[in-house]
Design an enzyme around this catalytic site. Structure first.
Site, PDB file in Angstrom:
ATOM      1  N   HIS A  45      12.196  52.058 -30.618  1.00  0.00           N
ATOM      2  CA  HIS A  45      11.656  53.169 -29.834  1.00  0.00           C
ATOM      3  C   HIS A  45      12.718  54.157 -29.371  1.00  0.00           C
ATOM      4  O   HIS A  45      12.423  55.028 -28.546  1.00  0.00           O
ATOM      5  CB  HIS A  45      10.915  52.628 -28.613  1.00  0.00           C
ATOM      6  CG  HIS A  45       9.679  51.848 -28.950  1.00  0.00           C
ATOM      7  ND1 HIS A  45       8.595  52.412 -29.570  1.00  0.00           N
ATOM      8  CD2 HIS A  45       9.370  50.542 -28.761  1.00  0.00           C
ATOM      9  CE1 HIS A  45       7.645  51.501 -29.733  1.00  0.00           C
ATOM     10  NE2 HIS A  45       8.100  50.350 -29.268  1.00  0.00           N
ATOM     11  N   GLU A 148       2.277  40.991 -29.557  1.00  0.00           N
ATOM     12  CA  GLU A 148       1.755  42.184 -28.881  1.00  0.00           C
ATOM     13  C   GLU A 148       0.398  42.635 -29.399  1.00  0.00           C
ATOM     14  O   GLU A 148       0.051  43.817 -29.293  1.00  0.00           O
ATOM     15  CB  GLU A 148       2.775  43.322 -28.995  1.00  0.00           C
ATOM     16  CG  GLU A 148       3.273  43.605 -30.404  1.00  0.00           C
ATOM     17  CD  GLU A 148       4.410  44.617 -30.429  1.00  0.00           C
ATOM     18  OE1 GLU A 148       4.617  45.324 -29.427  1.00  0.00           O
ATOM     19  OE2 GLU A 148       5.103  44.681 -31.461  1.00  0.00           O
ATOM     20  N   ASP A 174       1.511  46.787 -25.242  1.00  0.00           N
ATOM     21  CA  ASP A 174       0.752  46.793 -26.492  1.00  0.00           C
ATOM     22  C   ASP A 174      -0.303  45.690 -26.513  1.00  0.00           C
ATOM     23  O   ASP A 174      -1.400  45.879 -27.048  1.00  0.00           O
ATOM     24  CB  ASP A 174       1.693  46.650 -27.690  1.00  0.00           C
ATOM     25  CG  ASP A 174       2.347  47.970 -28.076  1.00  0.00           C
ATOM     26  OD1 ASP A 174       1.627  48.974 -28.145  1.00  0.00           O
ATOM     27  OD2 ASP A 174       3.561  47.977 -28.297  1.00  0.00           O
TER      28      ASP A 174
END
Length: 255
Positions: A45, A148, A174
């Site tokens: 990310h 997730e 998530d």
């Protein structure tokens, strides 16, 4: 060769980690020097480059902390690259089945235990410790999937039964979205999913991990997770610590 994170978990201790996104070697060194047991360099990310990742690994290498890299996907080439740089393991997102977990664990290890191609760089002290590294790394490297999704929860027992999966980290945001209860961490469905991961980990004797939600300056969530049985704890990092501290200063100064 020593993997301090693995040692802590194998002896039943809690291991506190932080995630780094800004790509600054001095920050990586600071987190290790501050006493975190492991430092997770996030390439999923954040706009990290291989050069910046290696520089952060070098920074953490000046401390007692263990360096782990969060990959963008379950890719053997990415896993090999970060391990060759000297990471002692990888955290891999979106692992939903035992088959996917098996592919990742194989990518971490040299034959006959896996398919990793040989060519360690910094990991083998630039060639000064090639034989030692090659002989010892298979037993020291860590493969840690992120759990997730609802699918991963349904398959958690099979995922954790895969040889070479050392632990896991629940990705709370998530997971809550996948369960259709976004950000509602007290929801019954979310809490049931957490309990199922803990039960599955206990069945196979592997440590359970989780990313702590909420303010990194509030220890409540982290303490509760540790009391419930999670031992691989990811709490905060450069981005949330800086953001929370900035807000705290501005909210508490009036003139």
């Amino acid at each position: 060769m020593r993997n301090r994170l693995k040692e802590l978990l194998e002896t039943g201790k809690v291991a506190m980690g932080a995630q780094l996104r800004f790509g600054v070697p001095a920050i990586a060194e600071l987190f290790g020097a501050a006493g975190f047991d492991w430092v997770l360099i996030d390439t999923e990310h954040a706009p990290q480059t291989p050069t910046s990742v290696q520089a952060q690994l070098q920074g953490v290498g000046c401390t007692e902390a263990t360096s782990i890299v969060r990959t963008a996907k379950n890719d053997p080439d990415l896993i090999k690259l970060y391990l060759d740089m000297g990471a002692m393991g990888v955290v891999v997102p979106s692992i939903n089945t035992a088959g996917e977990a098996g592919e990742g664990t194989s990518a971490c290890r040299y034959p006959p235990d896996g398919i990793r191609g040989w060519g360690p760089h910094r990991a083998a002290k630039y060639g000064l410790a090639s034989e030692t590294y090659t002989t010892e790394i298979n037993s020291q490297v860590m493969y840690i999937p992120i759990i997730e999704s609802a699918e991963a929860i349904e398959n958690i027992e099979e995922i954790l039964a895969v040889d070479g999966v050392d632990s896991f980290i629940v990705g709370p945001v998530d997971l809550s979205i996948s369960l259709n209860v976004p950000f509602d961490y007290e929801n019954r469905k979310f809490q049931q999913a957490l309990r199922r991961t803990l039960e599955a980990a206990e069945q196979v004797g592997k440590p359970a991990g989780i990313g702590v939600y909420g303010s990194p300056l509030d220890p409540t969530s982290a303490i509760r997770h540790m009391q419930s049985g999670f031992r691989l704890i990811l709490v905060g990092g450069d981005e949330p610590f800086l953001t929370t501290s900035c807000r705290h200063v501005l909210d508490n100064i009036s003139f």
